[in-house]
Design a protein around this motif. Sequence first.
Motif, PDB file in Angstrom:
ATOM      1  N   ILE A  22       2.133  -1.131  -7.025  1.00  0.00           N
ATOM      2  CA  ILE A  22       2.026  -1.553  -5.621  1.00  0.00           C
ATOM      3  C   ILE A  22       2.071  -3.081  -5.522  1.00  0.00           C
ATOM      4  O   ILE A  22       1.305  -3.777  -6.188  1.00  0.00           O
ATOM      5  CB  ILE A  22       0.704  -1.042  -4.995  1.00  0.00           C
ATOM      6  CG1 ILE A  22       0.675   0.488  -4.945  1.00  0.00           C
ATOM      7  CG2 ILE A  22       0.473  -1.673  -3.623  1.00  0.00           C
ATOM      8  CD1 ILE A  22       1.511   1.121  -3.871  1.00  0.00           C
ATOM      9  N   ILE A 212       2.538   4.485   2.837  1.00  0.00           N
ATOM     10  CA  ILE A 212       2.488   4.810   1.410  1.00  0.00           C
ATOM     11  C   ILE A 212       2.780   6.294   1.226  1.00  0.00           C
ATOM     12  O   ILE A 212       2.328   7.139   2.008  1.00  0.00           O
ATOM     13  CB  ILE A 212       1.115   4.409   0.802  1.00  0.00           C
ATOM     14  CG1 ILE A 212       1.085   4.649  -0.708  1.00  0.00           C
ATOM     15  CG2 ILE A 212      -0.048   5.090   1.491  1.00  0.00           C
ATOM     16  CD1 ILE A 212      -0.143   4.062  -1.401  1.00  0.00           C
ATOM     17  N   ILE A 217       4.653   2.134  -1.827  1.00  0.00           N
ATOM     18  CA  ILE A 217       4.861   1.669  -0.451  1.00  0.00           C
ATOM     19  C   ILE A 217       6.320   1.899  -0.101  1.00  0.00           C
ATOM     20  O   ILE A 217       7.224   1.392  -0.774  1.00  0.00           O
ATOM     21  CB  ILE A 217       4.477   0.183  -0.307  1.00  0.00           C
ATOM     22  CG1 ILE A 217       2.954   0.024  -0.412  1.00  0.00           C
ATOM     23  CG2 ILE A 217       4.969  -0.373   1.031  1.00  0.00           C
ATOM     24  CD1 ILE A 217       2.458  -1.394  -0.409  1.00  0.00           C
TER      25      ILE A 217
END
Length: 228
Positions: A22, A212, A217
């Motif tokens: 992420i 998400i 994401i």
Amino acid sequence: MQGIVKRYYEGEPNELEILHGIDLKVFQGEFVSIVGESGSGKSTLMNMIGALDRPTEGQYFLGGRDISKLQDEELSDIRNQEIGFVFQNFCLIPRMSAVRNVEIPLMYANMPPKQRRERAMELLALVGMEERADHKPNELSGGQNQRVAIARAMANDPHILLADEPTGALDSKTGHLVMDIFHRLHEEQDKTIVLITHSQELAHETERMITISDGRIIADKELGGEME
């Protein structure tokens, strides 16, 4: 956040990777929502943002410090001083009055009793709960309990408010009243707010919606902010 990976049971046959690298930037004063279905990884990501858990890989900088490298005691201080938490189920202590619940973080911060009480009452007034200060959670409605929880989250004037499904246990009308408080804190006190939710409707009340899915994401969209 840079390259945040989270695995459980690492090195074992049942190893499970929840977050797959992420990258995320949130700027001071932003009101951001993180949206995802159940199992998307949003709760794990929330635990990383709130310093409740450590990433397996990657770096997390909060105010210029690499949170991923801090010791447990330092993380505890950050959770108490720099991040205010608001949860779906309120997490208030049943035997304590509203004002005593709000005082708890101030007690951990070693604030003297008189100042502690004054600060707690000031915060209850901020969320319209000063007249219920002596009521215990079972004497309050869900919306009132959540307002007390927001007051408690604000106790040490944190840099970030991290709200995990804050309206999930409330009806829609009460939920809107709670969201109004977040908007006020954002606009009047320039609080950075990260809202974790599965609700697109709630997410569209924020300035920016991050989606998400399966630990990644998949969208990061600027929005208009508060809706009528």
